[in-house]
Design a protein around this motif. Structure first.
Motif, PDB file in Angstrom:
ATOM      1  N   GLU A  96       0.853  -1.179   0.000  1.00 32.14           N
ATOM      2  CA  GLU A  96       0.000   0.000   0.000  1.00 32.14           C
ATOM      3  C   GLU A  96       0.895   1.237   0.000  1.00 32.14           C
ATOM      4  O   GLU A  96       1.405   1.678   1.041  1.00 32.14           O
ATOM      5  N   LEU A  97       1.090   1.792  -1.198  1.00 30.95           N
ATOM      6  CA  LEU A  97       1.984   2.918  -1.397  1.00 30.95           C
ATOM      7  C   LEU A  97       1.199   4.226  -1.365  1.00 30.95           C
ATOM      8  O   LEU A  97       0.384   4.503  -2.258  1.00 30.95           O
ATOM      9  N   ALA A  98       1.436   5.024  -0.351  1.00 31.80           N
ATOM     10  CA  ALA A  98       0.779   6.331  -0.272  1.00 31.80           C
ATOM     11  C   ALA A  98       1.407   7.268  -1.300  1.00 31.80           C
ATOM     12  O   ALA A  98       2.629   7.402  -1.369  1.00 31.80           O
ATOM     13  N   ILE A  99       0.565   7.911  -2.093  1.00 36.36           N
ATOM     14  CA  ILE A  99       1.086   8.866  -3.074  1.00 36.36           C
ATOM     15  C   ILE A  99       0.760  10.309  -2.696  1.00 36.36           C
ATOM     16  O   ILE A  99       1.329  11.242  -3.262  1.00 36.36           O
ATOM     17  N   SER A 100      -0.139  10.507  -1.727  1.00 38.13           N
ATOM     18  CA  SER A 100      -0.450  11.862  -1.268  1.00 38.13           C
ATOM     19  C   SER A 100      -1.171  11.769   0.068  1.00 38.13           C
ATOM     20  O   SER A 100      -2.197  11.084   0.171  1.00 38.13           O
ATOM     21  N   MET A 101      -0.638  12.458   1.091  1.00 38.97           N
ATOM     22  CA  MET A 101      -1.235  12.406   2.432  1.00 38.97           C
ATOM     23  C   MET A 101      -1.070  13.765   3.100  1.00 38.97           C
ATOM     24  O   MET A 101      -0.065  14.459   2.901  1.00 38.97           O
ATOM     25  N   ASP A 102      -2.060  14.143   3.915  1.00 36.22           N
ATOM     26  CA  ASP A 102      -1.885  15.338   4.735  1.00 36.22           C
ATOM     27  C   ASP A 102      -2.905  15.368   5.859  1.00 36.22           C
ATOM     28  O   ASP A 102      -3.787  14.509   5.935  1.00 36.22           O
ATOM     29  N   ILE A 103      -2.772  16.407   6.706  1.00 35.95           N
ATOM     30  CA  ILE A 103      -3.561  16.513   7.924  1.00 35.95           C
ATOM     31  C   ILE A 103      -4.210  17.895   7.995  1.00 35.95           C
ATOM     32  O   ILE A 103      -3.657  18.875   7.488  1.00 35.95           O
ATOM     33  N   LEU A 104      -5.379  17.952   8.612  1.00 34.32           N
ATOM     34  CA  LEU A 104      -6.073  19.226   8.875  1.00 34.32           C
ATOM     35  C   LEU A 104      -6.501  19.251  10.331  1.00 34.32           C
ATOM     36  O   LEU A 104      -7.101  18.289  10.818  1.00 34.32           O
ATOM     37  N   ARG A 105      -6.191  20.327  11.019  1.00 36.28           N
ATOM     38  CA  ARG A 105      -6.689  20.528  12.383  1.00 36.28           C
ATOM     39  C   ARG A 105      -8.080  21.136  12.282  1.00 36.28           C
ATOM     40  O   ARG A 105      -8.258  22.233  11.724  1.00 36.28           O
ATOM     41  N   GLY A 106      -9.078  20.417  12.806  1.00 32.39           N
ATOM     42  CA  GLY A 106     -10.477  20.764  12.585  1.00 32.39           C
ATOM     43  C   GLY A 106     -10.871  22.160  13.012  1.00 32.39           C
ATOM     44  O   GLY A 106     -11.761  22.762  12.398  1.00 32.39           O
ATOM     45  N   ARG A 107     -10.266  22.697  14.028  1.00 30.44           N
ATOM     46  CA  ARG A 107     -10.608  24.036  14.503  1.00 30.44           C
ATOM     47  C   ARG A 107     -10.380  25.113  13.441  1.00 30.44           C
ATOM     48  O   ARG A 107     -10.899  26.223  13.559  1.00 30.44           O
ATOM     49  N   TYR A 108      -9.583  24.783  12.415  1.00 29.64           N
ATOM     50  CA  TYR A 108      -9.285  25.755  11.368  1.00 29.64           C
ATOM     51  C   TYR A 108     -10.067  25.477  10.074  1.00 29.64           C
ATOM     52  O   TYR A 108      -9.707  25.968   9.013  1.00 29.64           O
ATOM     53  N   ARG A 109     -11.143  24.696  10.159  1.00 24.94           N
ATOM     54  CA  ARG A 109     -11.876  24.281   8.964  1.00 24.94           C
ATOM     55  C   ARG A 109     -12.473  25.470   8.212  1.00 24.94           C
ATOM     56  O   ARG A 109     -12.606  25.437   6.979  1.00 24.94           O
ATOM     57  N   LYS A 147      -8.716  32.075  12.592  1.00 26.65           N
ATOM     58  CA  LYS A 147      -9.662  32.199  13.702  1.00 26.65           C
ATOM     59  C   LYS A 147     -10.211  30.819  14.047  1.00 26.65           C
ATOM     60  O   LYS A 147     -11.224  30.383  13.479  1.00 26.65           O
ATOM     61  N   PRO A 148      -9.585  30.122  14.980  1.00 22.35           N
ATOM     62  CA  PRO A 148     -10.054  28.776  15.335  1.00 22.35           C
ATOM     63  C   PRO A 148     -11.419  28.827  16.007  1.00 22.35           C
ATOM     64  O   PRO A 148     -11.755  29.797  16.698  1.00 22.35           O
ATOM     65  N   SER A 149     -12.195  27.774  15.800  1.00 23.78           N
ATOM     66  CA  SER A 149     -13.501  27.676  16.438  1.00 23.78           C
ATOM     67  C   SER A 149     -13.794  26.231  16.775  1.00 23.78           C
ATOM     68  O   SER A 149     -13.314  25.308  16.105  1.00 23.78           O
ATOM     69  N   ALA A 150     -14.568  26.039  17.841  1.00 21.76           N
ATOM     70  CA  ALA A 150     -14.932  24.687  18.259  1.00 21.76           C
ATOM     71  C   ALA A 150     -15.787  24.018  17.187  1.00 21.76           C
ATOM     72  O   ALA A 150     -16.549  24.670  16.468  1.00 21.76           O
ATOM     73  N   ILE A 151     -15.642  22.708  17.073  1.00 20.17           N
ATOM     74  CA  ILE A 151     -16.488  21.922  16.174  1.00 20.17           C
ATOM     75  C   ILE A 151     -17.775  21.590  16.915  1.00 20.17           C
ATOM     76  O   ILE A 151     -17.722  21.107  18.059  1.00 20.17           O
ATOM     77  N   PRO A 152     -18.934  21.846  16.324  1.00 17.95           N
ATOM     78  CA  PRO A 152     -20.180  21.467  17.019  1.00 17.95           C
ATOM     79  C   PRO A 152     -20.265  19.956  17.181  1.00 17.95           C
ATOM     80  O   PRO A 152     -20.175  19.201  16.198  1.00 17.95           O
ATOM     81  N   ALA A 153     -20.404  19.504  18.413  1.00 17.84           N
ATOM     82  CA  ALA A 153     -20.388  18.069  18.696  1.00 17.84           C
ATOM     83  C   ALA A 153     -21.557  17.367  18.014  1.00 17.84           C
ATOM     84  O   ALA A 153     -22.693  17.859  17.995  1.00 17.84           O
ATOM     85  N   ASN A 154     -21.236  16.202  17.434  1.00 12.57           N
ATOM     86  CA  ASN A 154     -22.217  15.313  16.810  1.00 12.57           C
ATOM     87  C   ASN A 154     -22.997  15.961  15.662  1.00 12.57           C
ATOM     88  O   ASN A 154     -24.101  15.510  15.332  1.00 12.57           O
ATOM     89  N   LYS A 155     -22.431  16.959  15.038  1.00 14.67           N
ATOM     90  CA  LYS A 155     -23.031  17.599  13.872  1.00 14.67           C
ATOM     91  C   LYS A 155     -22.206  17.271  12.631  1.00 14.67           C
ATOM     92  O   LYS A 155     -20.977  17.202  12.692  1.00 14.67           O
ATOM     93  N   VAL A 156     -22.867  17.078  11.506  1.00 16.19           N
ATOM     94  CA  VAL A 156     -22.159  16.810  10.265  1.00 16.19           C
ATOM     95  C   VAL A 156     -21.557  18.120   9.754  1.00 16.19           C
ATOM     96  O   VAL A 156     -22.261  19.120   9.595  1.00 16.19           O
ATOM     97  N   VAL A 157     -20.249  18.090   9.515  1.00 16.22           N
ATOM     98  CA  VAL A 157     -19.508  19.287   9.113  1.00 16.22           C
ATOM     99  C   VAL A 157     -18.718  18.978   7.843  1.00 16.22           C
ATOM    100  O   VAL A 157     -18.085  17.922   7.752  1.00 16.22           O
ATOM    101  N   PRO A 158     -18.726  19.882   6.849  1.00 14.46           N
ATOM    102  CA  PRO A 158     -17.907  19.663   5.653  1.00 14.46           C
ATOM    103  C   PRO A 158     -16.450  20.071   5.883  1.00 14.46           C
ATOM    104  O   PRO A 158     -16.170  21.065   6.568  1.00 14.46           O
ATOM    105  N   TYR A 159     -15.538  19.316   5.310  1.00 15.12           N
ATOM    106  CA  TYR A 159     -14.105  19.603   5.407  1.00 15.12           C
ATOM    107  C   TYR A 159     -13.485  19.544   4.014  1.00 15.12           C
ATOM    108  O   TYR A 159     -13.973  18.831   3.135  1.00 15.12           O
ATOM    109  N   GLU A 160     -12.390  20.281   3.865  1.00 15.29           N
ATOM    110  CA  GLU A 160     -11.662  20.261   2.599  1.00 15.29           C
ATOM    111  C   GLU A 160     -10.169  20.325   2.889  1.00 15.29           C
ATOM    112  O   GLU A 160      -9.719  21.194   3.647  1.00 15.29           O
ATOM    113  N   ILE A 161      -9.404  19.400   2.298  1.00 18.51           N
ATOM    114  CA  ILE A 161      -7.956  19.355   2.477  1.00 18.51           C
ATOM    115  C   ILE A 161      -7.303  19.319   1.102  1.00 18.51           C
ATOM    116  O   ILE A 161      -7.569  18.411   0.303  1.00 18.51           O
TER     117      ILE A 161
END
Length: 639
Positions: free
Chosen positions: A538-551, A556-570
């Motif tokens: 299993e050869l990774a060809i592209s990987m990265d990380i996102l800290r959710g507070r910066y979505r 301006k970081p903000s808390a993630i609403p618990a148990n709510k569906v949230v869109p993310y983009e990386i």
């Protein structure tokens, strides 16, 4: 009687004549006060100079001048890693053995090599500031890397009689950063620049952070580079497996206290600026160079598996491209390398991945030297270079493109094509039809997912394999219950990518903060005849990380609403890869990547650097795969 007296006089005279003259006093030391090795038998000379800057500070430079050099251009590198160490084999009589391979090949091509210690490091005077910003709000002094480069080039072209008065800058990593700095208000003698794997934006995707997640491994570098001016102190962890060391320390600031570097200025700057504020934005070189006129032809060198600065080169190429009206001054080459491997003797393999040829040597002979020749040598012909040259992994072929990533010279269009995460761990080209579907896992900060198999050695451990971790087999992660995996059917035709994949997914967490790690993976056939040991790899060809507070806003970081569906983009790192027929495409998602990045406590706190033990809590994570929430990876597919 007289005869006896004469004989006595004769004997005395003879004896006196036989006595040694009075010896000169011995020196106090056996080391000569002033000694310089002879260059008579060498095919080069070494000239050491101290170049004065505009504020009076003198910077040390080693000049390597091939014998008989005349009207020769100068290749100029500025490094914090020692100008003396950059010349590795001074005991040799030939520059082919005395210099690292890239410098040796450039010297053989008729160039003078000049390597300088940056301000405050090794034998250069002044104060060292890590990645010193340009003069302005972040730098109240009247000097920076741009002014130091200008002053150095001005001195070199006026004081090196063997030169033709033209200079090219080159450097890798931090040296890539100083090379880019040479493009800000460039000296008129600067004719070409080659930034290799440069540090460009320390918060978005180089060295310090990736999308807000702190790169703990960077502390190794901080210790070596700022404990003193010559890196004589090596970082010592209390355990061979640093996973245990980091876990017991708690947060990144906890580890800094253990190591005694909590008060180092560069660490305090990071803890004071965890968000993408003016401090980081004001020194991001892609933003700076987007505003600069393109006066110097530039060749950006990017490595597909750059474990340190994978963001920088494509970002600066993209920023400078609108300034290249004739598509003739802004170039990029993309190779199948780790950080700095383009400068190494061999680019045939990275870990177990074989590229079928020495890609590093090919780049230097067919791209690097022709590029410099065309811009620095009097009367040299124009180089036959494409604006973008990219190695396509999987197929192991080079391609010539007219730009990146829109199209290629032969007319093959690149377009975004989504591949969807689907129910039951499937992955496919059709959008999901399920009304409600998700994959679920529990993320436990007490048992974070590692970025590679244990034991995890420190970056500078003599046995480290840090340089190749991005090509590690990802089956170790797939086996964990806190990693969700989506995999396609076996491909019936090749899928070719050339550009930047973008992960667009929907997720929920029972906590109020979370990290999201997305991996795009090429799965080899279970039985692989060309190399049986690679079966199922299993050869990774592209990987990265996102800290959710910066979505929503990285400043301006903000808390993630618990148990709510949230869109993310990386925005994942750029790829030039072909998934071959018979392989499969895989996506893995997880919520920790440890100890490469600091743990997210999964509870929203003001500053994760100072999170307390009670802040770290388990969280239930869900990745949605329904028609309402179509999670996907937008792939830059070449049809």
């Amino acid at each position: 009687m007289l005869a006896r007296r004469c004989l006595a006089i004769l004997l005395a005279t003879t004896f006196a004549a036989a006595l040694p003259a009075a010896a000169e006093p011995l020196p106090i030391s056996d080391i000569p006060a002033d000694f310089k090795p002879s260059d008579e038998v060498k095919d080069f000379t070494i000239r050491e100079v101290q170049i004065p800057m505009r504020d009076g500070v003198k910077l040390h430079v080693n000049l390597v001048i091939p014998k008989g050099a005349k009207n020769a251009p100068i290749i100029f590198s500025r490094t914090p890693y020692s100008a003396d160490k950059a010349i590795t084999g001074l005991a040799s009589n030939t520059y082919k053995l005395a210099l690292p391979v890239t410098y040796a090949e450039l010297a053989a091509a008729g160039y003078i090599i000049a390597v300088q210690d940056v301000r405050g490091r090794y034998r250069s005077e002044g104060d060292y500031v890590v990645a010193r910003p340009l003069v302005g709000p972040l730098n109240p002094a009247n000097t920076d890397h741009s002014t130091d480069t200008w002053d150095s080039i001005d001195w070199l072209v006026k004081n090196v009689p063997e030169t033709n008065g033209k200079v090219g800058t080159i450097g890798v990593s931090y040296g890539g950063f100083t090379t880019l700095m040479s493009l800000v208000n460039p000296h008129p003698a600067l004719g070409a620049a080659v930034p290799i794997n440069p540090l460009v934006d320390g918060w978005v995707g180089d060295d310090w952070f990736h999308n807000g997640a702190y790169r703990q491994s960077f502390l190794d570098w901080v210790y070596r580079m700022t404990a003193d001016r010559s890196s004589k102190y090596g970082l010592q962890f209390d355990r061979y497996d640093t996973y245990e060391s980091w876990l017991s320390a708690g947060s990144a600031s906890g580890m800094a206290k253990v190591l005694g570097i909590q008060d180092f200025p560069i660490f305090k700057k990071a803890t004071a600026h965890p968000t993408y504020d003016e401090y980081w934005q004001g020194q991001a070189l892609d933003k700076i160079l987007a505003k600069e006129p393109l006066k110097v032809p530039t060749l950006h060198v990017h490595s597909l598996w750059d474990q340190e600065d994978i963001y920088g080169a494509p970002a600066v190429y993209k920023a400078m491209e609108p300034r290249d009206a004739g598509n003739a001054d802004n170039y990029m080459i993309i190779g199948p390398w780790q950080h700095g491997q383009s400068n190494m003797a061999s680019g045939t393999k990275l870990g177990p991945i074989d590229f079928g040829s020495n890609t590093s040597a090919w780049y230097r002979s067919e791209v690097l030297i022709p590029f410099f020749d065309a811009h620095l040598k009097n009367g040299a012909p124009k180089a036959d270079l494409a604006p973008v040259t990219a190695f396509e992994t999987g197929a192991n072929v080079w391609h010539r493109y007219d730009r990146w990533p829109i199209s290629c010279a032969s007319g093959c269009p690149s377009q975004s094509k989504p591949i969807y995460l689907q129910a039951n761990g499937a992955l496919g080209w059709k959008a999901p039809a399920a009304r409600a579907a998700f994959a679920e896992y529990v993320s436990d900060p007490a048992r974070p997912v590692t970025y590679r198999e244990r034991p995890i050695l420190s970056t500078y451990n003599p046995n480290t394999s840090w340089g190749r971790w991005l090509v590690d087999d990802q089956r170790f992660a797939e086996a964990r219950p806190d990693v969700v995996t989506f995999v396609s059917e076996v491909l019936t035709e090749d899928v070719r990518l050339a550009g930047q994949p973008i992960a667009k997914f929907f997720a929920s967490t029972s906590g109020t903060d979370s990290d999201w790690v997305v991996k795009l993976i090429d799965v080899y056939p279970a039985e692989y005849a060309p190399a049986p040991e690679m079966g199922g790899y299993e050869l990774a060809i592209s990987m990265d990380i996102l800290r959710g507070r910066y979505r929503d806003d990285p400043s301006k970081p903000s808390a993630i609403p618990a148990n709510k569906v949230v869109p993310y983009e990386i925005n994942l790192p750029n790829v030039s890869h072909r998934f071959l027929k018979g392989h499969r495409i895989m996506v893995q998602i997880q919520s920790s990547w440890f100890p490469l990045y600091d743990r997210n406590p999964q509870t929203f706190v003001p500053n994760i650097f100072f999170a307390k033990p009670e802040d770290y809590k388990k969280a239930t994570q869900r990745i949605y795969t329904s028609a309402q929430y179509p999670s996907r990876i937008e792939l830059p597919v070449v049809e």
